[in-house]
Design a protein around this motif. Structure first.
Motif, PDB file in Angstrom:
ATOM      1  N   TYR A  36       8.370  10.378  -0.766  1.00 21.57           N
ATOM      2  CA  TYR A  36       8.739  11.748  -1.144  1.00 21.57           C
ATOM      3  C   TYR A  36       7.703  12.337  -2.104  1.00 21.57           C
ATOM      4  O   TYR A  36       7.326  13.508  -1.978  1.00 21.57           O
ATOM      5  CB  TYR A  36      10.113  11.779  -1.794  1.00 21.57           C
ATOM      6  N   LYS A  37       7.220  11.530  -3.015  1.00 22.57           N
ATOM      7  CA  LYS A  37       6.218  11.993  -3.977  1.00 22.57           C
ATOM      8  C   LYS A  37       4.949  12.446  -3.258  1.00 22.57           C
ATOM      9  O   LYS A  37       4.399  13.529  -3.555  1.00 22.57           O
ATOM     10  CB  LYS A  37       5.895  10.868  -4.964  1.00 22.57           C
ATOM     11  N   SER A  38       4.483  11.666  -2.305  1.00 21.78           N
ATOM     12  CA  SER A  38       3.264  12.016  -1.565  1.00 21.78           C
ATOM     13  C   SER A  38       3.479  13.233  -0.671  1.00 21.78           C
ATOM     14  O   SER A  38       2.639  14.136  -0.612  1.00 21.78           O
ATOM     15  CB  SER A  38       2.811  10.825  -0.714  1.00 21.78           C
ATOM     16  N   LEU A  39       4.600  13.262   0.035  1.00 25.04           N
ATOM     17  CA  LEU A  39       4.872  14.374   0.939  1.00 25.04           C
ATOM     18  C   LEU A  39       5.061  15.678   0.173  1.00 25.04           C
ATOM     19  O   LEU A  39       4.596  16.744   0.609  1.00 25.04           O
ATOM     20  CB  LEU A  39       6.124  14.078   1.777  1.00 25.04           C
ATOM     21  N   ASN A  40       5.721  15.608  -0.939  1.00 24.31           N
ATOM     22  CA  ASN A  40       5.937  16.818  -1.743  1.00 24.31           C
ATOM     23  C   ASN A  40       4.621  17.350  -2.287  1.00 24.31           C
ATOM     24  O   ASN A  40       4.388  18.564  -2.326  1.00 24.31           O
ATOM     25  CB  ASN A  40       6.899  16.512  -2.889  1.00 24.31           C
ATOM     26  N   HIS A  41       3.750  16.437  -2.706  1.00 25.92           N
ATOM     27  CA  HIS A  41       2.430  16.844  -3.183  1.00 25.92           C
ATOM     28  C   HIS A  41       1.623  17.493  -2.065  1.00 25.92           C
ATOM     29  O   HIS A  41       0.979  18.532  -2.265  1.00 25.92           O
ATOM     30  CB  HIS A  41       1.689  15.626  -3.730  1.00 25.92           C
ATOM     31  N   GLU A  42       1.696  16.902  -0.875  1.00 26.34           N
ATOM     32  CA  GLU A  42       0.947  17.457   0.247  1.00 26.34           C
ATOM     33  C   GLU A  42       1.523  18.796   0.685  1.00 26.34           C
ATOM     34  O   GLU A  42       0.784  19.696   1.103  1.00 26.34           O
ATOM     35  CB  GLU A  42       0.953  16.462   1.413  1.00 26.34           C
ATOM     36  N   LYS A  43       2.823  18.940   0.598  1.00 28.12           N
ATOM     37  CA  LYS A  43       3.453  20.203   0.959  1.00 28.12           C
ATOM     38  C   LYS A  43       2.916  21.340   0.084  1.00 28.12           C
ATOM     39  O   LYS A  43       2.649  22.451   0.570  1.00 28.12           O
ATOM     40  CB  LYS A  43       4.977  20.098   0.789  1.00 28.12           C
ATOM     41  N   LYS A  44       2.743  21.068  -1.191  1.00 25.07           N
ATOM     42  CA  LYS A  44       2.236  22.086  -2.108  1.00 25.07           C
ATOM     43  C   LYS A  44       0.744  22.321  -1.925  1.00 25.07           C
ATOM     44  O   LYS A  44       0.251  23.438  -2.059  1.00 25.07           O
ATOM     45  CB  LYS A  44       2.522  21.664  -3.555  1.00 25.07           C
ATOM     46  N   GLU A  45       0.040  21.221  -1.611  1.00 29.28           N
ATOM     47  CA  GLU A  45      -1.420  21.300  -1.529  1.00 29.28           C
ATOM     48  C   GLU A  45      -1.900  21.911  -0.221  1.00 29.28           C
ATOM     49  O   GLU A  45      -2.883  22.657  -0.201  1.00 29.28           O
ATOM     50  CB  GLU A  45      -2.009  19.891  -1.687  1.00 29.28           C
ATOM     51  N   LEU A  46      -1.221  21.613   0.871  1.00 29.56           N
ATOM     52  CA  LEU A  46      -1.649  22.053   2.198  1.00 29.56           C
ATOM     53  C   LEU A  46      -0.579  22.944   2.815  1.00 29.56           C
ATOM     54  O   LEU A  46       0.165  22.529   3.695  1.00 29.56           O
ATOM     55  CB  LEU A  46      -1.929  20.852   3.101  1.00 29.56           C
ATOM     56  N   GLY A  47      -0.526  24.166   2.368  1.00 29.42           N
ATOM     57  CA  GLY A  47       0.493  25.099   2.836  1.00 29.42           C
ATOM     58  C   GLY A  47       0.430  25.383   4.323  1.00 29.42           C
ATOM     59  O   GLY A  47       1.421  25.789   4.913  1.00 29.42           O
ATOM     60  N   LEU A  48      -0.701  25.159   4.942  1.00 30.80           N
ATOM     61  CA  LEU A  48      -0.818  25.472   6.362  1.00 30.80           C
ATOM     62  C   LEU A  48       0.081  24.614   7.218  1.00 30.80           C
ATOM     63  O   LEU A  48       0.391  24.989   8.344  1.00 30.80           O
ATOM     64  CB  LEU A  48      -2.270  25.338   6.835  1.00 30.80           C
ATOM     65  N   ALA A  96       0.822  -1.219   0.000  1.00 28.56           N
ATOM     66  CA  ALA A  96       0.000   0.000   0.000  1.00 28.56           C
ATOM     67  C   ALA A  96       0.852   1.263   0.000  1.00 28.56           C
ATOM     68  O   ALA A  96       0.402   2.318  -0.452  1.00 28.56           O
ATOM     69  CB  ALA A  96      -0.940  -0.004   1.195  1.00 28.56           C
ATOM     70  N   THR A  97       2.080   1.181   0.492  1.00 25.05           N
ATOM     71  CA  THR A  97       2.947   2.367   0.534  1.00 25.05           C
ATOM     72  C   THR A  97       3.477   2.738  -0.852  1.00 25.05           C
ATOM     73  O   THR A  97       4.048   3.815  -1.022  1.00 25.05           O
ATOM     74  CB  THR A  97       4.150   2.130   1.470  1.00 25.05           C
ATOM     75  N   LEU A  98       3.273   1.865  -1.838  1.00 25.07           N
ATOM     76  CA  LEU A  98       3.777   2.130  -3.190  1.00 25.07           C
ATOM     77  C   LEU A  98       2.673   2.544  -4.156  1.00 25.07           C
ATOM     78  O   LEU A  98       2.895   2.620  -5.365  1.00 25.07           O
ATOM     79  CB  LEU A  98       4.497   0.883  -3.730  1.00 25.07           C
ATOM     80  N   ARG A  99       1.492   2.843  -3.636  1.00 28.45           N
ATOM     81  CA  ARG A  99       0.379   3.240  -4.507  1.00 28.45           C
ATOM     82  C   ARG A  99       0.691   4.496  -5.327  1.00 28.45           C
ATOM     83  O   ARG A  99       0.296   4.590  -6.493  1.00 28.45           O
ATOM     84  CB  ARG A  99      -0.886   3.433  -3.678  1.00 28.45           C
TER      85      ARG A  99
END
Length: 509
Positions: free
Chosen positions: A481-493, A166-169
């Motif tokens: 890294y892909k998921s965290l980077n996406h979330e960093k951009k999406e959820l600036g708070l 599941a971590t590789l989705r």
């Protein structure tokens, strides 16, 4: 009835095939695993060193990155455990059969046959502890941390099942729900079985070594078979009953015995020298960590053989154990930020290991230098030979044997749950017969490895089983890294710095 996944049946068949091969043709089994181990270490040694170092660098990057503020859970979720309890659990995870088995034996081995210096010298003494710290330090815990972090992030923040696949989705999409995901989870489960079985084999060998040294009980496979059989019954009773109080009691017993044994050795042994060696080695470890991380000795066959037998073996051991330990750490870390999680997981258990090896390793080397030749003893007997030079030697040995036994039971018990969870679609309550199957499988593999070649066969099997899972770990880093980077951009708070308070001076301006 909980659903049994294909991962269960496929891995059971693979384990059964390996066990049958080991029973029918133990010499051939040893030769095959030995040849595979030699090929992997000589061909992919550079790969292990680079991968593990990249993992550590990635963990450090996340600590200082804005991504470190992301929480392993929902945005407003608080940690499930207090810091004190969480630290205690990390300490418990950091202690195990391995520390007891290698606590005196590894530094002594490096002292007599160091990686660079002349054996038996003061320089060899320093190298012995420095490389022991290196093998049990932040590189080891970086491996555990990256698997635990990925599992915790996707389980608690993304509501994915607690499976490695599941971590590789983010990389493979819905393919992880099909054949590809099954292959990934089979590799993870098989690596875990071999990793845990290897540790159980070490534990049985050392219990046998202690009984042999203390009571002249034969040190052979028959006695080790009896030890594993008795312990298997004990941990399967615990696993079958599912009594959390019993497991908690054993875990607390582990901590009390480990701390008690450490304190006794610290004060009975060369206390001042232990403190001085610990302090000096910490500095040398920090100063030389980059060179040690990439040292492959391409032009020196003797040095390269040492690296293969120690560093590459350890990196493979930690990789094969990472699904098991990773799931445990992930389960107790819900609600913590990535930064807090990584600082705690990387530093605290490593520090515990450093203290342990400083005490037991320094004591063993001093006994050797005082005139007692510890090299005449088998690896599993070294610790007890060291105790024989101290006051209260019998008490120390009995405590050590008891500690190994309780570690043996709790590790195997926990592993049956983790393997059951991984083969029932991430169920937190796997059926008892699934846990029973994995309990018997672990013990049987440990016996076959001991039967076919003793400790060397255990080491060979580890290195072979870890290679395929190491590829999955590399993919887990990319996916995370892909998921965290996406979330960093999406959820600036989550990454915005806290606003500074306005002062009276600002108001007047």
């Amino acid at each position: 009835m909980k659903r049994i996944s294909n991962v269960f049946w496929i891995t059971v068949v693979l384990v059964a095939a390996a066990v049958a091969y080991g029973v029918i043709a133990p010499k051939s089994f040893e030769d095959v695993t030995s040849n595979m181990q030699e090929f992997i270490t000589s061909t992919f040694g550079w790969y292990y060193l680079i991968l593990v170092t990249v993992i550590v660098i990635f963990c450090v990057f996340l600590i200082f990155s804005p991504m470190g503020t992301i929480r392993l859970g929902k945005p407003d979720e608080k940690p499930e455990y207090t810091k004190g309890t969480w630290f205690a659990m990390l300490f418990s995870a950091g202690m195990g059969i391995g520390l007891v088995f290698w606590g005196a034996a590894e530094p002594l081995s490096h002292f007599m046959a160091p990686p660079l210096a002349e054996g038996g010298t003061n320089q060899a003494n320093k190298e012995a502890l420095r490389y022991t710290f290196f093998h049990w330090g932040i590189h080891a815990w970086g491996i555990y941390a990256i698997v635990a972090l990925a599992l915790a992030y996707y389980k608690f923040r993304k509501d994915e099942p607690g499976l490695i696949s599941a971590t590789l989705r983010p990389i493979f999409g819905n393919k992880v729900d099909g054949i590809l995901g099954t292959i990934i989870d089979v590799l993870a489960v098989f690596a875990t079985v071999v990793g845990v079985a290897t540790t159980l084999g070490f534990g049985a060998a050392q219990i046998n070594g202690g009984l042999s040294y203390l009571f002249d009980i034969p040190n052979n496979f028959t006695v080790q078979f009896i030890i594993i059989a008795i312990v298997t019954v004990l941990f399967m009773i615990s696993a079958w009953s599912g009594l959390s109080k019993g497991i908690k009691y054993l875990s607390n017993t582990n901590m009390v015995l480990a701390i008690g044994l450490f304190i006794l050795v610290f004060f009975i042994g060369p206390t001042l020298l232990i403190l001085n060696m610990f302090t000096d080695t910490i500095g040398a470890y920090i100063q030389n960590i980059a060179a040690m991380s990439f040292r492959i000795a391409p032009l020196n066959e003797e040095h390269r053989s040492w690296i293969n037998g120690w560093t590459i073996f350890y990196w493979a051991w930690w990789i094969s154990w990472s699904p098991f330990v990773g799931i445990f750490i992930a389960r107790v870390s819900r609600g913590r930020t990535i930064r807090e999680f990584l600082i705690g997981v990387l530093l605290l258990p490593a520090l515990v290991s450093f203290l342990w090896f400083a005490a037991f390793g320094t004591s063993a080397i001093e006994v050797q230098r005082a005139g007692t030749d510890l090299t005449q003893f088998a690896t599993e007997e070294v610790l007890f030979a060291v105790f024989n030079s101290f006051e209260w030697s019998t008490i120390l040995s009995v405590v050590a044997i008891t500690l190994i036994g309780t570690f043996f039971i709790t590790s195997a018990d926990s592993a049956t749950f983790v393997l059951g969870m991984q083969t029932t679609y991430g169920s937190l309550t796997p059926p008892n017969y699934v846990k029973l199957t994995w309990g018997i499988a672990q013990s049987t593999v440990a016996l076959i490895l001991l039967y076919s070649g003793g400790l060397q066969a255990l080491q060979n099997a580890l290195i072979v089983a870890a290679l395929p899972f190491s590829i999955i770990m590399a993919l887990m880093m990319v996916s995370l890294y892909k998921s965290l980077n996406h979330e960093k951009k999406e959820l600036g708070l989550y990454i915005k710095p806290k606003p500074r308070k306005r002062t009276e001076a600002h108001e007047k301006v």
